[in-house]
Scaffold this motif. Structure first.
Motif, PDB file in Angstrom:
ATOM      1  N   ASN A  41      16.481  13.098  85.641  1.00 29.08           N
ATOM      2  CA  ASN A  41      15.901  11.808  86.002  1.00 29.08           C
ATOM      3  C   ASN A  41      16.836  10.660  85.636  1.00 29.08           C
ATOM      4  OD1 ASN A  41      14.176   9.283  85.103  1.00 29.08           O
ATOM      5  ND2 ASN A  41      12.914  10.402  86.565  1.00 29.08           N
ATOM      6  N   ARG A  42      17.441  10.724  84.462  1.00 30.81           N
ATOM      7  CA  ARG A  42      18.352   9.665  84.026  1.00 30.81           C
ATOM      8  C   ARG A  42      19.594   9.597  84.902  1.00 30.81           C
ATOM      9  NH1 ARG A  42      16.834  11.544  78.879  1.00 30.81           N
ATOM     10  NH2 ARG A  42      18.734  12.797  78.738  1.00 30.81           N
ATOM     11  N   ILE A  43      20.166  10.776  85.213  1.00 30.59           N
ATOM     12  CA  ILE A  43      21.359  10.798  86.068  1.00 30.59           C
ATOM     13  C   ILE A  43      21.019  10.262  87.454  1.00 30.59           C
ATOM     14  CG2 ILE A  43      23.074  12.279  87.178  1.00 30.59           C
ATOM     15  CD1 ILE A  43      22.843  14.148  84.763  1.00 30.59           C
ATOM     16  N   ALA A  44      19.855  10.676  87.985  1.00 34.03           N
ATOM     17  CA  ALA A  44      19.422  10.202  89.295  1.00 34.03           C
ATOM     18  C   ALA A  44      19.235   8.694  89.295  1.00 34.03           C
ATOM     19  CB  ALA A  44      18.123  10.898  89.704  1.00 34.03           C
ATOM     20  N   PHE A  45      18.672   8.158  88.209  1.00 35.73           N
ATOM     21  CA  PHE A  45      18.451   6.712  88.121  1.00 35.73           C
ATOM     22  C   PHE A  45      19.770   5.953  88.182  1.00 35.73           C
ATOM     23  CE2 PHE A  45      18.369   2.868  85.509  1.00 35.73           C
ATOM     24  CZ  PHE A  45      17.379   2.142  86.149  1.00 35.73           C
ATOM     25  N   TRP A  46      20.774   6.395  87.412  1.00 36.73           N
ATOM     26  CA  TRP A  46      22.043   5.681  87.397  1.00 36.73           C
ATOM     27  C   TRP A  46      22.802   5.870  88.701  1.00 36.73           C
ATOM     28  CZ3 TRP A  46      22.352   1.871  84.388  1.00 36.73           C
ATOM     29  CH2 TRP A  46      21.737   1.891  83.132  1.00 36.73           C
ATOM     30  N   LEU A  47      22.675   7.035  89.316  1.00 37.33           N
ATOM     31  CA  LEU A  47      23.255   7.213  90.660  1.00 37.33           C
ATOM     32  C   LEU A  47      22.608   6.264  91.659  1.00 37.33           C
ATOM     33  CD1 LEU A  47      23.716  11.071  91.222  1.00 37.33           C
ATOM     34  CD2 LEU A  47      25.493   9.316  91.213  1.00 37.33           C
ATOM     35  N   LEU A  48      21.282   6.162  91.569  1.00 42.33           N
ATOM     36  CA  LEU A  48      20.552   5.270  92.462  1.00 42.33           C
ATOM     37  C   LEU A  48      20.954   3.814  92.217  1.00 42.33           C
ATOM     38  CD1 LEU A  48      18.372   5.261  94.681  1.00 42.33           C
ATOM     39  CD2 LEU A  48      16.673   4.901  92.885  1.00 42.33           C
ATOM     40  N   ALA A  49      21.149   3.458  90.950  1.00 42.34           N
ATOM     41  CA  ALA A  49      21.590   2.100  90.628  1.00 42.34           C
ATOM     42  C   ALA A  49      22.972   1.824  91.213  1.00 42.34           C
ATOM     43  CB  ALA A  49      21.604   1.909  89.106  1.00 42.34           C
ATOM     44  N   PHE A  50      23.855   2.840  91.184  1.00 42.43           N
ATOM     45  CA  PHE A  50      25.194   2.688  91.762  1.00 42.43           C
ATOM     46  C   PHE A  50      25.109   2.528  93.282  1.00 42.43           C
ATOM     47  CE2 PHE A  50      29.339   4.546  93.135  1.00 42.43           C
ATOM     48  CZ  PHE A  50      30.148   3.550  92.596  1.00 42.43           C
ATOM     49  N   VAL A  51      24.243   3.333  93.911  1.00 42.10           N
ATOM     50  CA  VAL A  51      24.032   3.212  95.356  1.00 42.10           C
ATOM     51  C   VAL A  51      23.507   1.818  95.695  1.00 42.10           C
ATOM     52  CG1 VAL A  51      22.608   4.017  97.294  1.00 42.10           C
ATOM     53  CG2 VAL A  51      23.697   5.680  95.778  1.00 42.10           C
ATOM     54  N   TRP A  52      22.549   1.346  94.894  1.00 40.62           N
ATOM     55  CA  TRP A  52      22.004   0.000  95.104  1.00 40.62           C
ATOM     56  C   TRP A  52      23.094  -1.068  94.978  1.00 40.62           C
ATOM     57  CZ3 TRP A  52      21.716  -4.348  91.977  1.00 40.62           C
ATOM     58  CH2 TRP A  52      20.883  -5.372  92.433  1.00 40.62           C
ATOM     59  N   GLY A  53      23.990  -0.892  93.997  1.00 43.83           N
ATOM     60  CA  GLY A  53      25.093  -1.830  93.817  1.00 43.83           C
ATOM     61  C   GLY A  53      26.002  -1.872  95.034  1.00 43.83           C
ATOM     62  N   LEU A  54      26.349  -0.676  95.547  1.00 43.97           N
ATOM     63  CA  LEU A  54      27.193  -0.619  96.751  1.00 43.97           C
ATOM     64  C   LEU A  54      26.489  -1.262  97.943  1.00 43.97           C
ATOM     65  CD1 LEU A  54      28.697   2.998  96.515  1.00 43.97           C
ATOM     66  CD2 LEU A  54      29.883   0.828  96.141  1.00 43.97           C
ATOM     67  N   GLN A  55      25.208  -0.952  98.103  1.00 42.07           N
ATOM     68  CA  GLN A  55      24.451  -1.535  99.207  1.00 42.07           C
ATOM     69  C   GLN A  55      24.386  -3.055  99.104  1.00 42.07           C
ATOM     70  OE1 GLN A  55      20.602   0.586  99.334  1.00 42.07           O
ATOM     71  NE2 GLN A  55      21.185   1.093 101.410  1.00 42.07           N
ATOM     72  N   THR A  56      24.212  -3.557  97.894  1.00 37.14           N
ATOM     73  CA  THR A  56      24.146  -5.006  97.696  1.00 37.14           C
ATOM     74  C   THR A  56      25.470  -5.674  98.062  1.00 37.14           C
ATOM     75  OG1 THR A  56      22.551  -4.683  95.897  1.00 37.14           O
ATOM     76  CG2 THR A  56      23.630  -6.825  96.022  1.00 37.14           C
ATOM     77  N   ILE A  57      26.576  -5.024  97.694  1.00 40.08           N
ATOM     78  CA  ILE A  57      27.905  -5.548  98.057  1.00 40.08           C
ATOM     79  C   ILE A  57      28.065  -5.563  99.574  1.00 40.08           C
ATOM     80  CG2 ILE A  57      30.384  -5.083  97.945  1.00 40.08           C
ATOM     81  CD1 ILE A  57      29.895  -3.955  95.117  1.00 40.08           C
ATOM     82  N   PHE A  58      27.679  -4.435 100.238  1.00 41.49           N
ATOM     83  CA  PHE A  58      27.762  -4.386 101.701  1.00 41.49           C
ATOM     84  C   PHE A  58      26.926  -5.497 102.329  1.00 41.49           C
ATOM     85  CE2 PHE A  58      28.347   0.470 101.255  1.00 41.49           C
ATOM     86  CZ  PHE A  58      29.708   0.298 101.078  1.00 41.49           C
ATOM     87  N   LEU A  59      25.739  -5.703 101.783  1.00 36.26           N
ATOM     88  CA  LEU A  59      24.830  -6.716 102.316  1.00 36.26           C
ATOM     89  C   LEU A  59      25.446  -8.108 102.177  1.00 36.26           C
ATOM     90  CD1 LEU A  59      21.918  -6.685 103.528  1.00 36.26           C
ATOM     91  CD2 LEU A  59      21.091  -7.245 101.244  1.00 36.26           C
TER      92      LEU A  59
END
Length: 277
Positions: A36-54
């Protein structure tokens, strides 16, 4: 060249998102806090990339990106990830996070590989081909996990039979104990099921983009969902009902026979999968 780099970065984001969904699935079934913790930080990284793209897209167009269906899809996926991160951090409702991100992954895959958003026809066709390649590769990897799980269940039955008949000897010593064989069989199916789900999501996305009039009652399509159903039942019997031992091992062996039927027989009967291969 910039478009190519951005496309590759989008694909990398989808791969990370798929890994995140897999880990949330593991946590969903086994309450694995590390996953769960690894998934959360991966998801946070994905969110960061998406925010940059946006942000970059907003700078490029000079407006908020919601005026087309594909801009809307991207923003929708970003909203889903943002909400799931907030829920995970504030409310700790993990199951909602898992199912929300399955939906988010579907939206993200459609947006990333949809050809209409690319100006270059060659680039669009390349992305479609790569989507199909990823779909097939992930499906085969899931089948590989099911195959190894089958072997462990088979060894479980052999070991159980040797113990029952009190056949003490070299073969008995060389086999792992029953609990380990049962656990490894379960772990491999735990990996194989979410990979198959991801493969089916990507395959459905490819069909939606490339073959809008695809025959959904095609034997291969139905067979793939049957495989997903029987292995999901296996996980339910193991986790929900606490079933172990011979009955679960026999169910796993029967499930793998369905995998073989789907891979070889349904593959030949399928005009759709035969056509694209």
């Amino acid at each position: 060249m910039f478009e190519i780099y951005m496309t590759r970065l989008h694909e990398f984001t989808v791969v990370l998102y798929a890994l995140c969904v897999l880990l949330y699935f593991v946590d969903f079934l086994t309450s694995n806090r590390k996953a769960n913790r690894i998934a959360f930080w991966l998801l946070a990284f994905v969110w960061g990339l998406q925010t940059i793209f946006l942000f970059l897209y907003m700078l490029k167009t000079g407006r908020f990106p919601v005026l087309t269906i594909f801009e809307g899809l991207y923003f929708y996926a970003w909203v889903l990830i943002s909400l799931s991160l907030a829920i995970n951090r504030l409310l700790r409702v993990d199951f909602i996070v898992f199912f929300t991100n399955v939906l988010g992954f579907m939206i993200m895959a459609i947006h990333t590989f949809a050809p209409i958003q690319y100006e270059s026809h060659v680039m669009a066709q390349q992305l479609i081909s790569e989507l199909l390649l990823i779909h097939i590769t992930v499906a085969i990897l899931s089948y590989g996990a099911f195959s190894l799980s089958f072997v462990f269940s088979l060894l479980y039955l052999i070991q159980y039979d040797l113990l029952k008949r009190k056949k003490w000897g070299t073969r008995l010593k060389r086999l792992a104990d029953l609990s380990k064989l049962d656990k490894m069989s379960f772990v491999l199916n735990l990996i194989g099921v979410p990979m198959l789900i991801i493969s089916l999501i990507l395959g459905t996305t490819w069909a939606y983009i490339k073959v809008p009039d695809m025959i959904w009652y095609d034997p291969k399509v139905i067979g793939s969902f049957i495989v997903l159903a029987i292995y999901s039942i296996y996980l339910y019997l193991k986790v929900g009902k606490g079933l172990t031992g011979n009955k679960l091992a026999l169910w796993n062996l029967a499930s793998f026979l369905v995998v073989l039927i789907n891979f070889f027989l349904f593959g030949k009967l399928s005009s759709f999968h035969f056509w694209y291969s």
